[in-house]
Design a protein around this motif. Structure first.
Motif, PDB file in Angstrom:
ATOM      1  N   GLN A 123       0.780  -1.124   0.050  1.00 44.68           N
ATOM      2  CA  GLN A 123      -0.144  -0.187  -0.199  1.00 44.68           C
ATOM      3  C   GLN A 123       0.914   1.318   0.017  1.00 44.68           C
ATOM      4  O   GLN A 123       1.802   1.337   0.982  1.00 44.68           O
ATOM      5  N   ASP A 124       0.707   2.045  -0.927  1.00 47.31           N
ATOM      6  CA  ASP A 124       1.541   3.393  -1.107  1.00 47.31           C
ATOM      7  C   ASP A 124       3.132   2.970  -0.947  1.00 47.31           C
ATOM      8  O   ASP A 124       3.648   3.862  -0.246  1.00 47.31           O
ATOM      9  N   ALA A 125       3.349   1.927  -1.571  1.00 50.74           N
ATOM     10  CA  ALA A 125       4.940   1.781  -1.599  1.00 50.74           C
ATOM     11  C   ALA A 125       5.380   1.153  -0.397  1.00 50.74           C
ATOM     12  O   ALA A 125       6.766   1.199   0.067  1.00 50.74           O
ATOM     13  N   LEU A 197      -5.485   2.207   5.594  1.00 52.12           N
ATOM     14  CA  LEU A 197      -5.805   1.623   4.407  1.00 52.12           C
ATOM     15  C   LEU A 197      -6.004   0.125   4.266  1.00 52.12           C
ATOM     16  O   LEU A 197      -6.626  -0.724   3.954  1.00 52.12           O
ATOM     17  N   VAL A 198      -4.729  -0.629   4.757  1.00 46.17           N
ATOM     18  CA  VAL A 198      -4.655  -1.897   5.048  1.00 46.17           C
ATOM     19  C   VAL A 198      -5.525  -2.540   5.829  1.00 46.17           C
ATOM     20  O   VAL A 198      -6.011  -3.432   5.824  1.00 46.17           O
ATOM     21  N   ALA A 199      -5.770  -1.717   6.854  1.00 44.17           N
ATOM     22  CA  ALA A 199      -6.884  -2.314   7.996  1.00 44.17           C
ATOM     23  C   ALA A 199      -8.085  -2.305   7.493  1.00 44.17           C
ATOM     24  O   ALA A 199      -8.873  -3.225   7.946  1.00 44.17           O
ATOM     25  N   LEU A 213     -12.817   3.824   9.573  1.00 49.51           N
ATOM     26  CA  LEU A 213     -11.245   3.848   8.963  1.00 49.51           C
ATOM     27  C   LEU A 213     -11.179   4.825   8.028  1.00 49.51           C
ATOM     28  O   LEU A 213     -10.418   5.469   7.712  1.00 49.51           O
ATOM     29  N   VAL A 214     -12.191   4.832   6.857  1.00 54.62           N
ATOM     30  CA  VAL A 214     -12.043   5.760   5.832  1.00 54.62           C
ATOM     31  C   VAL A 214     -12.247   7.057   6.216  1.00 54.62           C
ATOM     32  O   VAL A 214     -11.660   8.071   5.833  1.00 54.62           O
TER      33      VAL A 214
END
Length: 224
Positions: A123-125, A197-199, A213-214
């Motif tokens: 996620q995001d590098a 975001l991973v969560a 979360l969002v």
């Protein structure tokens, strides 16, 4: 079901959770973070051992740096307390995080615990390693880990669903607080956006928790 990439390891933990209330060593705020574990699975197994010793001093080094300080927003820490922990190091805060975890939601890390590697999530590098934990009573749990001078538990990727709703009000206050402490905390919060975001992809989450979360991500990223 998470894909398993490696042979399962068995850990039998002799647990005395009652000792957690007074027997665990809590470090001082001046202690610096030590190295993480050699592998993601080692990190989880070491964490289980430390929580059940209990040795929260040792466990503190298995949390991603600064995550415990930021998570303390969910427990009512003041902006000054969070900022001080970010400036001086949050080892003591991490020790207290694991102490509370051992006495509460972390009770599944007792008895016979089986761990296995799951997939790597990017996620995001940033790469997040999945460890699937199966307690003796059944019901898989997941911890997400990252390599930062050794592998450590990403508190927000692993436990974000339980923190997000409590962090929404303090983050909203941060957005309207124009102080040096507030600006520093907001800057650090941006670094956990990939973790949050991973969560959202963790198994078994309700739509309401995913929305929290969002919403937290949206708040954190509101200021460019």
């Amino acid at each position: 079901m998470w894909a398993m990439r490696a042979s399962r390891l068995l850990l039998v933990v002799a647990v005395v959770l009652a000792a957690c209330g007074g027997g665990g060593e809590i470090v001082s705020p001046t202690d610096t973070v030590g190295p993480g574990a050699d592998t993601p699975q080692d990190a989880v197994l070491e964490l289980i051992e430390h929580l059940n010793a209990p040795d929260f001093n040792a466990a503190s080094h298995l949390a991603m740096p600064d995550h415990a300080a930021l998570a303390s927003l969910a427990e009512g820490a003041t902006l000054g307390e969070v900022a001080d922990a970010l400036r001086s190091g949050d080892v003591a805060v991490a020790a207290n995080f694991w102490a509370g975890f051992a006495q509460g939601s972390g009770s599944y890390l007792t008895g016979t615990v089986t761990t296995a590697e799951g997939p790597t999530v990017s996620q995001d590098a940033e790469d997040f390693e999945t460890i699937v934990i199966t307690p003796e009573a059944g019901g898989d749990r997941v911890m997400m880990l990252r390599d930062d001078d050794g592998y450590r538990v990403d508190l927000f990727a692993s436990f974000g669903p339980g923190l997000a709703d409590k962090m929404l009000p303090p983050v909203e206050r941060l957005l309207s607080t124009q102080t040096e402490d507030a600006l520093m905390i907001l800057t650090e919060l941006k670094s956990i956006v990939p973790s949050l975001l991973v969560a959202t992809t963790l198994p078994g989450l309700s739509p309401g928790v995913i929305q929290q979360l969002v919403q937290l991500v949206e708040l954190i990223t509101r200021v460019g």
